[in-house]
Design a protein around this motif. Structure first.
Motif, PDB file in Angstrom:
ATOM      1  N   TYR A  54       0.838  -1.186   0.000  1.00 56.73           N
ATOM      2  CA  TYR A  54       0.000   0.000   0.000  1.00 56.73           C
ATOM      3  C   TYR A  54       0.876   1.240   0.000  1.00 56.73           C
ATOM      4  O   TYR A  54       1.869   1.300   0.731  1.00 56.73           O
ATOM      5  N   VAL A  55       0.508   2.206  -0.818  1.00 53.28           N
ATOM      6  CA  VAL A  55       1.124   3.524  -0.759  1.00 53.28           C
ATOM      7  C   VAL A  55       0.271   4.320   0.215  1.00 53.28           C
ATOM      8  O   VAL A  55      -0.948   4.400   0.065  1.00 53.28           O
ATOM      9  N   VAL A  56       0.902   4.900   1.222  1.00 56.11           N
ATOM     10  CA  VAL A  56       0.181   5.620   2.269  1.00 56.11           C
ATOM     11  C   VAL A  56       0.591   7.086   2.253  1.00 56.11           C
ATOM     12  O   VAL A  56       1.784   7.406   2.231  1.00 56.11           O
ATOM     13  N   LEU A  57      -0.413   7.946   2.252  1.00 55.79           N
ATOM     14  CA  LEU A  57      -0.201   9.392   2.300  1.00 55.79           C
ATOM     15  C   LEU A  57      -0.813   9.914   3.584  1.00 55.79           C
ATOM     16  O   LEU A  57      -1.964   9.615   3.897  1.00 55.79           O
ATOM     17  N   ALA A  93       2.784  14.218   6.760  1.00 53.70           N
ATOM     18  CA  ALA A  93       4.071  13.803   6.203  1.00 53.70           C
ATOM     19  C   ALA A  93       4.226  14.332   4.784  1.00 53.70           C
ATOM     20  O   ALA A  93       3.251  14.454   4.056  1.00 53.70           O
ATOM     21  N   LYS A  94       5.451  14.627   4.400  1.00 56.72           N
ATOM     22  CA  LYS A  94       5.715  15.142   3.057  1.00 56.72           C
ATOM     23  C   LYS A  94       5.779  14.029   2.016  1.00 56.72           C
ATOM     24  O   LYS A  94       5.395  14.220   0.881  1.00 56.72           O
ATOM     25  N   ASP A  95       6.301  12.884   2.390  1.00 51.94           N
ATOM     26  CA  ASP A  95       6.521  11.796   1.453  1.00 51.94           C
ATOM     27  C   ASP A  95       5.532  10.661   1.672  1.00 51.94           C
ATOM     28  O   ASP A  95       5.033  10.467   2.785  1.00 51.94           O
ATOM     29  N   GLU A  96       5.299   9.908   0.601  1.00 51.93           N
ATOM     30  CA  GLU A  96       4.468   8.717   0.726  1.00 51.93           C
ATOM     31  C   GLU A  96       5.306   7.585   1.314  1.00 51.93           C
ATOM     32  O   GLU A  96       6.535   7.609   1.253  1.00 51.93           O
ATOM     33  N   MET A 144      -9.560  -1.120   5.340  1.00 52.48           N
ATOM     34  CA  MET A 144      -8.596  -1.586   4.345  1.00 52.48           C
ATOM     35  C   MET A 144      -9.282  -2.171   3.127  1.00 52.48           C
ATOM     36  O   MET A 144      -8.795  -2.031   2.011  1.00 52.48           O
ATOM     37  N   THR A 145     -10.406  -2.834   3.321  1.00 55.10           N
ATOM     38  CA  THR A 145     -11.059  -3.519   2.208  1.00 55.10           C
ATOM     39  C   THR A 145     -12.135  -2.684   1.521  1.00 55.10           C
ATOM     40  O   THR A 145     -12.520  -2.999   0.399  1.00 55.10           O
ATOM     41  N   THR A 146     -12.621  -1.643   2.163  1.00 52.87           N
ATOM     42  CA  THR A 146     -13.734  -0.894   1.566  1.00 52.87           C
ATOM     43  C   THR A 146     -13.431   0.572   1.308  1.00 52.87           C
ATOM     44  O   THR A 146     -14.212   1.238   0.646  1.00 52.87           O
ATOM     45  N   GLY A 147     -12.348   1.091   1.842  1.00 48.45           N
ATOM     46  CA  GLY A 147     -12.074   2.512   1.701  1.00 48.45           C
ATOM     47  C   GLY A 147     -10.651   2.791   1.295  1.00 48.45           C
ATOM     48  O   GLY A 147      -9.847   1.874   1.085  1.00 48.45           O
ATOM     49  N   CYS A 148     -10.365   4.069   1.180  1.00 45.96           N
ATOM     50  CA  CYS A 148      -8.989   4.465   0.883  1.00 45.96           C
ATOM     51  C   CYS A 148      -8.622   5.760   1.607  1.00 45.96           C
ATOM     52  O   CYS A 148      -7.590   6.347   1.343  1.00 45.96           O
ATOM     53  N   GLU A 149      -9.488   6.202   2.537  1.00 44.99           N
ATOM     54  CA  GLU A 149      -9.188   7.436   3.260  1.00 44.99           C
ATOM     55  C   GLU A 149      -9.856   7.416   4.627  1.00 44.99           C
ATOM     56  O   GLU A 149     -10.968   6.954   4.786  1.00 44.99           O
ATOM     57  N   ASN A 197      -9.237  16.967  12.886  1.00 48.95           N
ATOM     58  CA  ASN A 197      -8.517  18.239  12.754  1.00 48.95           C
ATOM     59  C   ASN A 197      -8.388  18.698  11.293  1.00 48.95           C
ATOM     60  O   ASN A 197      -7.670  19.635  10.998  1.00 48.95           O
ATOM     61  N   GLY A 198      -9.075  18.016  10.380  1.00 47.99           N
ATOM     62  CA  GLY A 198      -8.997  18.357   8.966  1.00 47.99           C
ATOM     63  C   GLY A 198      -7.935  17.582   8.211  1.00 47.99           C
ATOM     64  O   GLY A 198      -7.816  17.706   7.000  1.00 47.99           O
ATOM     65  N   GLY A 199      -7.174  16.786   8.898  1.00 48.55           N
ATOM     66  CA  GLY A 199      -6.142  15.978   8.256  1.00 48.55           C
ATOM     67  C   GLY A 199      -6.727  14.705   7.669  1.00 48.55           C
ATOM     68  O   GLY A 199      -7.926  14.470   7.716  1.00 48.55           O
ATOM     69  N   TYR A 200      -5.833  13.886   7.133  1.00 47.02           N
ATOM     70  CA  TYR A 200      -6.284  12.648   6.501  1.00 47.02           C
ATOM     71  C   TYR A 200      -5.178  11.602   6.510  1.00 47.02           C
ATOM     72  O   TYR A 200      -3.998  11.914   6.683  1.00 47.02           O
ATOM     73  N   LEU A 201      -5.592  10.380   6.306  1.00 48.07           N
ATOM     74  CA  LEU A 201      -4.711   9.256   6.027  1.00 48.07           C
ATOM     75  C   LEU A 201      -5.317   8.573   4.812  1.00 48.07           C
ATOM     76  O   LEU A 201      -6.486   8.195   4.831  1.00 48.07           O
ATOM     77  N   GLN A 202      -4.551   8.461   3.727  1.00 45.49           N
ATOM     78  CA  GLN A 202      -5.024   7.826   2.508  1.00 45.49           C
ATOM     79  C   GLN A 202      -4.115   6.658   2.176  1.00 45.49           C
ATOM     80  O   GLN A 202      -2.911   6.712   2.423  1.00 45.49           O
TER      81      GLN A 202
END
Length: 81
Positions: free
Chosen positions: A7-10, A14-17, A58-63, A68-73
């Motif tokens: 998985y590529v995680v953003l 963080a600045k980098d994946e 993990m199986t149904t989403g990507c975010e 606080n307005g942030g995210y994990l994708q």
């Protein structure tokens, strides 16, 4: 030849994946679900525990939206060998 699903995680903080294995992503989701304020959707609220919520995400989403307005994708990828 494809060898492994990753998985590529953003992360908004963080600045980098980052590339994570499925187990590492699940651990990161559990960490976020237990350690931060997240915006849980009604389908997640029906699940009994944090591990079930992480597997479901993990199986149904990507975010995962953070309060606080942030995210994990995360996005599934296959790496070539």
């Amino acid at each position: 030849m494809f060898t492994e699903q990753m998985y590529v995680v953003l992360e908004s903080t963080a600045k980098d994946e980052t590339f994570l294995t499925p187990m590492e992503l699940q651990a990161k989701l559990v960490e976020y679900l237990t350690g931060t304020d997240v915006c849980l959707t009604p389908d997640l609220l029906t699940l009994p525990d944090v591990e079930s919520r992480a597997r479901y995400l993990m199986t149904t989403g990507c975010e995962l939206q953070l309060a606080n307005g942030g995210y994990l994708q995360w996005y599934a990828v296959r790496l070539e060998k």
